[in-house]
Every structure is written in C-alpha cells, then in structure tokens.
Write an enzyme that holds these catalytic residues in place. Structure first.
Site, short mmCIF file in Angstrom:
data_model
loop_
_atom_site.label_atom_id
_atom_site.label_comp_id
_atom_site.label_asym_id
_atom_site.label_seq_id
_atom_site.Cartn_x
_atom_site.Cartn_y
_atom_site.Cartn_z
N CYS A 33 0.77 -1.36 -0.04
CA CYS A 33 -0.03 -0.10 -0.10
C CYS A 33 0.87 1.23 -0.05
O CYS A 33 1.78 1.25 1.02
CB CYS A 33 -0.76 0.20 1.16
SG CYS A 33 -2.08 -1.46 1.26
N CYS B 217 -1.67 -1.08 -4.25
CA CYS B 217 -2.76 -0.22 -3.56
C CYS B 217 -2.17 1.18 -3.37
O CYS B 217 -1.12 1.44 -2.78
CB CYS B 217 -3.57 -0.64 -2.50
SG CYS B 217 -4.87 0.27 -1.89
N CYS C 278 -11.08 0.07 -1.91
CA CYS C 278 -10.65 -0.02 -0.57
C CYS C 278 -10.91 1.02 0.28
O CYS C 278 -10.63 2.11 -0.19
CB CYS C 278 -9.24 -0.42 -0.58
SG CYS C 278 -8.52 -0.61 1.28
N ARG D 56 -10.18 -5.98 6.94
CA ARG D 56 -8.88 -5.59 7.37
C ARG D 56 -8.86 -5.02 8.63
O ARG D 56 -9.23 -3.88 8.89
CB ARG D 56 -8.03 -5.07 6.32
CG ARG D 56 -6.54 -4.92 6.45
CD ARG D 56 -5.80 -4.16 5.42
NE ARG D 56 -6.25 -4.63 4.31
CZ ARG D 56 -6.44 -3.91 2.96
NH1 ARG D 56 -6.16 -2.49 3.35
NH2 ARG D 56 -6.57 -4.42 2.02
#
Length: 404
Positions: free
Chosen positions: A109, A142, A202, A272
C-alpha cells in the site's frame, strides 16, 4: 441467540442485516462476546477459509499535510513528533516494499500525505509502481493518495495499480466534526472514481473517536452501499499533539464487537484489521482473526506496530495460514470470470438495497477535546495506554531497517 443465527443465515445469502440487528451486535454483553465471535467467524470461514492476507504500508511522503483531520498525526497543526519527509524516490520505495514482501505480504500500500495528488505526483507514483512490479510481478499495489481528480484513477490503473484506498472514516452526520477542509461527499466521490476506473476499491472506517453506535452502523452501511472489495477497520491511535489525544474509548471487547458487526454487514468483503490493533486489541488480537481475514504486517504510517515475526507467529498459533501470492483473495462471485481484478459487475458486499448511511438530524452537541457526537452518548473513556503508542523511527524515510 436467535439474533446471531439470523445474522449468519443472512450473511451466507449476502443479505443486508437490519440496522436494529447491527446495533444489537454492538450492544451485546461481555458474556455473549464469544458467541458473537463464533457466529461472525462462521461467515469469515465460509467466504475466506482460514487464510490471512498480509498487507504492507510504505509511507511515500510523511507529515506536513494541509488537511485538518482531527485523528491524524500528519494533519495541519499537528504537534505529534512524527517523521517528516518529502517524496521517496521510486528505488527507495521499492526497497522498502521488498522488506514487506520478504515477510510474506501480498499487497503493498503506497500512501502519501496531502489533500490529493497533482498530475506530477501521479507520475511519481506510477514510476514507483513500475519499480516495485519490476522486482515482483505478482505483487498487488494499492495507492492511497487522497482525493482524486478526473482521470487520475485511470492513469494509476494504466500504471499497474490494482487498488485504491480512500476511507470514509466516520458517518456523514458527524464528518464535519472531525474534518473541515474537505467533505464526506468528496471522499465518496473518490471511491466512486476508483470503481469507475476499474481499480479495486478499498474503503473503511476509524473507530474510537467518540462516535456512537449509530454512527458506526451508519458508516458501515454507507460502505456496503459503495461496495468496496476491502474494508479496513482502524482503531484510533490517540497521538499526543492531535485534537483526539484524549479519546481512549475502546476496549478489546468493543473492538471485537465492531469487527463482528462489519463482518455481518459486509460478509464477503475483505475485512482488514488496520491501525491501532496492537494498542486496543492487545492480547485479544488472535480472536480478531476469526472476524477479519486481512491485517497489516509490521509498522504503520507514523506509528510502530508489533514485530512482523510476532504477526506471523500469531497467525500460525491461532490456526490460520498466510494467503499465498497465487491465491485469489475474494470469493469467486466478486471477481467474475474474465473480468480481472477490480471488477464490480457482481452484487457483492453492496448488494443490499437502501444500504446508505443514516442522518442525525437534531443530534448537535459540543466537542470537548475534539470528540465526535452522535445520537447517543459515547462510551466511557477507558484507561489511556500511551505506553503502547510509539512513533515510527525505522523503515521508509530513515536509514534503519523496516519492521517486516
């Protein structure tokens, strides 16, 4: 409990629970907690087995943000003594990512502080994505760069990004109490831009800012309506030097109830456990793996997490297994054949009609110490555990080895 049986049956059908049912989960007693975890755990195992997806954060640009988000150590006016640095070079970011991948992470990320990227920033991040994927073609990337302008999501997708993160954080009704420099609608718009560009969306929340149960249900229902593939659940890290430094509203039990409620509302999404799990779940972290199927490995953006080796040991000791690079995270119905990553043609988590967030008309109140209001009183403040809040001094932006 009839409630839990009903929620499991609805989750297996991907049917939206009622608001009263979601609120009832948050209102369960400590005596009922293990029953709640067991029921939500059935859905977690049904859709994701015993796999745990590992994600790794790389903070590309730390601190000095012009936005005033009350929870953030990088905010405008923050006195938190965090690392501050400008953009990492692509090779520096790639080197940082490699440590997480070596530790078993499947997704990297890439995060940068700021309101949103300029076109030049998108070029920088695109070069970074290429550098990371040149070293590891299978890695998921991401990006989390703030509010997106038209066309930027498409450019990130073309550069090789698989997903885009932008959290709603709290309910629409209380959003203005934590941030004034942008709006809740701005955040929704960015998530929708990521969807439209074919990126896997996300988007998640932060719990522990003084919100009510109704606020938590509102934001999770709003997330279901947006249909992100992954829902990060953050637990506020009350950094000294930020307006929410005195907000210690969470217990391990409440954290588990929140995670269970998210799983019941979004049964087939990647849930998550994000920032703050070490601070608030503490020794109860293994139980949370029965609710969430994804965690961050090692450190966070500006704070330290537990040792990466301890994360791996915890997963194994709890009877779970790290998800491999060749395994598909999401259930098959969320990624239709031939559609590839980021497709949202299926109903998925957001298939419930009318799953938008509620309003809090007439629920105004004052906000001592930067708290957030709701239609019911916030939980009683718990003992502050400032000893568990450690500023990150290693990894990206330093010369020290990262925690992975």
């Amino acid at each position: 409990m009839d409630l839990l049986n009903t929620l499991v049956e609805k989750g297996l059908r991907r049917e939206l629970p009622s608001r009263d049912e979601a609120l009832a989960v948050l209102a369960t007693s400590d005596d009922e907690l293990l029953d709640v975890v067991a029921a939500a755990g059935r859905l977690r195992r049904h859709w994701f087995g015993r796999r745990v997806k590992l994600n790794y954060l790389v903070n590309l640009k730390s601190g000095l943000c012009p936005e005033d988000c009350s929870y953030c150590s990088q905010r405008l006016g923050s006195k938190a003594e965090i690392l501050k640095y400008t953009w990492l070079k692509p090779d520096e970011a790639s080197q940082a990512a490699a440590a997480g991948l070596a530790g078993g992470a499947k997704r990297v990320c890439l995060v940068a502080s700021g309101r949103g990227p300029t076109d030049r920033d998108v070029d920088r991040v695109s070069d970074t994505i290429k550098a990371i994927k040149d070293q590891n073609e299978a890695v998921e990337v991401c990006a989390c760069l703030g509010l997106l302008s038209d066309g930027q999501a498409e450019r990130l997708r073309e550069a090789g990004a698989d997903a885009y993160n932008h959290n709603l954080n709290t309910s629409e009704g209380t959003y203005g109490d934590i941030t004034t420099t942008h709006t809740y609608a701005d955040r929704v718009d960015t998530v929708q831009k990521a969807h439209a560009a074919g990126l896997s969306a996300c988007s998640g929340l932060i719990a522990g800012m003084g919100e009510s149960d109704e606020d938590l249900v509102d934001v999770v229902y709003a997330l279901r309506a947006l249909d992100p593939d992954s829902v990060p659940v953050n637990f506020l890290i009350p950094f000294e030097g930020t307006p929410l430094a005195k907000e210690w509203n969470l217990t391990p039990q409440r954290c588990l109830r929140i995670l269970a409620m998210v799983r019941f509302v979004c049964p087939d999404a990647e849930v998550r456990i994000a920032g703050g799990r070490e601070v608030h779940l503490r020794s109860m972290q293994p139980l949370a793996l029965h609710l969430a199927n994804s965690i961050f490995l090692g450190d966070y953006l500006t704070s330290e997490g537990q040792a990466g080796k301890a994360d791996l040991d915890m997963i194994a000791d709890a009877g779970f297994e790290v998800e491999g690079a060749g395994e598909v995270t999401l259930p098959e119905h969320r990624v239709p054949a031939g559609a590839g990553r980021g497709s949202h043609a299926s109903a998925g988590c957001g298939s419930g009609e009318g799953a938008g967030c509620g309003s809090h008309e007439g629920a105004g109140c004052s906000h001592e110490d930067g708290g957030v209001c709701g239609s019911t009183a916030a939980p009683q403040v718990n003992e502050a555990r400032t000893d568990l809040v450690a500023v990150r001094r290693r990894g990206a932006g330093t010369e020290l080895a990262p925690n992975a």
